[in-house]
Write a protein that holds these residues in place. Structure first.
Motif, PDB file in Angstrom:
ATOM      1  N   ASP A   1       0.637  -1.202  -0.119  1.00  0.00           N
ATOM      2  CA  ASP A   1       0.250   0.056   0.380  1.00  0.00           C
ATOM      3  C   ASP A   1       0.760   1.712   0.357  1.00  0.00           C
ATOM      4  OD1 ASP A   1      -2.752  -1.582  -0.202  1.00  0.00           O
ATOM      5  OD2 ASP A   1      -2.671  -1.302   2.476  1.00  0.00           O
ATOM      6  N   PHE A   2       1.722   1.005   0.749  1.00  0.00           N
ATOM      7  CA  PHE A   2       2.609   2.173   0.919  1.00  0.00           C
ATOM      8  C   PHE A   2       3.488   2.552  -0.613  1.00  0.00           C
ATOM      9  CE2 PHE A   2       3.113   1.204   6.018  1.00  0.00           C
ATOM     10  CZ  PHE A   2       2.066   2.501   5.858  1.00  0.00           C
TER      11      PHE A   2
ATOM     12  N   GLU B   1       2.059   1.607  -3.631  1.00  0.00           N
ATOM     13  CA  GLU B   1       0.845   2.399  -4.531  1.00  0.00           C
ATOM     14  C   GLU B   1       0.607   3.842  -3.599  1.00  0.00           C
ATOM     15  OE1 GLU B   1      -2.554   0.006  -4.316  1.00  0.00           O
ATOM     16  OE2 GLU B   1      -1.093  -2.036  -4.705  1.00  0.00           O
ATOM     17  N   GLN B   2       1.148   4.086  -2.067  1.00  0.00           N
ATOM     18  CA  GLN B   2       0.933   5.536  -2.255  1.00  0.00           C
ATOM     19  C   GLN B   2       1.963   6.623  -2.484  1.00  0.00           C
ATOM     20  OE1 GLN B   2       0.520   5.704   2.214  1.00  0.00           O
ATOM     21  NE2 GLN B   2      -1.935   4.758   1.884  1.00  0.00           N
ATOM     22  N   ARG B   3       3.451   5.290  -2.873  1.00  0.00           N
ATOM     23  CA  ARG B   3       4.418   6.481  -2.932  1.00  0.00           C
ATOM     24  C   ARG B   3       4.635   6.976  -4.365  1.00  0.00           C
ATOM     25  NH1 ARG B   3       9.690   3.544  -2.758  1.00  0.00           N
ATOM     26  NH2 ARG B   3       9.128   2.458  -4.537  1.00  0.00           N
TER      27      ARG B   3
ATOM     28  N   GLU C   1       1.582   7.048  -6.370  1.00  0.00           N
ATOM     29  CA  GLU C   1       0.763   8.522  -6.645  1.00  0.00           C
ATOM     30  C   GLU C   1       1.549   9.882  -5.879  1.00  0.00           C
ATOM     31  OE1 GLU C   1      -2.440   7.313  -4.209  1.00  0.00           O
ATOM     32  OE2 GLU C   1      -2.900   5.041  -5.534  1.00  0.00           O
ATOM     33  N   LEU C   2       1.691   9.848  -4.749  1.00  0.00           N
ATOM     34  CA  LEU C   2       2.638  11.068  -4.110  1.00  0.00           C
ATOM     35  C   LEU C   2       3.220  11.959  -5.785  1.00  0.00           C
ATOM     36  CD1 LEU C   2       2.908  10.202  -0.866  1.00  0.00           C
ATOM     37  CD2 LEU C   2       1.724  11.834  -1.684  1.00  0.00           C
TER      38      LEU C   2
ATOM     39  N   GLN D   1       1.844  12.354  -8.328  1.00  0.00           N
ATOM     40  CA  GLN D   1       1.048  14.577  -7.752  1.00  0.00           C
ATOM     41  C   GLN D   1       2.166  15.457  -7.658  1.00  0.00           C
ATOM     42  OE1 GLN D   1      -0.813  13.746  -3.577  1.00  0.00           O
ATOM     43  NE2 GLN D   1      -2.404  12.570  -4.931  1.00  0.00           N
TER      44      GLN D   1
END
Length: 174
Positions: free
Chosen positions: A79-80, A82-84, A86-87, A90
């Motif tokens: 999850d981290f 994937e979040q990384r 996405e970040l 962004q």
């Protein structure tokens, strides 16, 4: 051998663990006296077997708990990740937006400078007209002053003539 008594190897095979693990748990048994078979192998009673099984089950439960915990942590890591990702996307998008904002700010600055120069040009065009108006009004004031002076001179001249005439008339009666 009796069904109640088992050797270390038999118990290890039954539980699917090594003989060393069984021997480790035997150290925790309360009784130090062990029965042996004809070959000299240690025999474990039903109670001792149950004790070791419970310890192994607790250990396997702990292992299972830790394995589940590890699995949860691996999912969190994914999850981290994937979040990384996405970040990062962004951040790239924000970089593009920032670049656009800076370009617009530069365009605005250029437009403001152009407007200021146009305003200054218009002011410079207006100023001579105002000067002309001021000059015209000053000229009008001066011509009016001259006319007033001329009228004042005429009035004084008339007064002097009147005074002279009245003196002559006064002198005539004298």
């Amino acid at each position: 051998m009796s069904e109640n008594l088992k050797t270390i190897k038999e118990l290890a095979d039954e539980l699917g663990i090594t003989k060393q693990t069984v021997q480790y748990h035997i150290k925790n048994l309360p009784s130090k006296i062990r029965k042996k078979n004809s070959r000299g192998a240690i025999l474990l009673t039903k109670e001792e077997q149950n004790f070791i099984k419970s310890r192994v089950n607790k250990q396997s439960d702990r292992e299972q708990f830790y394995l589940e915990k590890i699995k949860i942590q691996e999912e969190q890591i994914e999850d981290f990740k994937e979040q990384r990702i996405e970040l990062r996307e962004q951040v790239k998008h924000l970089g593009v937006l920032l670049d656009q904002q800076q370009r617009l700010a530069l365009q605005d600055k250029k437009l403001l400078e152009e407007y200021k120069s146009e305003i200054n040009e218009l002011k410079s065009l207006k100023m001579p007209q105002e000067d002309k108006k001021e000059n015209q009004s000053q000229e009008e004031v001066q011509t009016i002053k001259k006319q007033m002076e001329a009228l004042n001179d005429k009035i004084k001249g008339q007064e002097q003539l009147n005074n002279q005439v009245s003196k002559k008339w006064y002198q005539f009666w004298k």
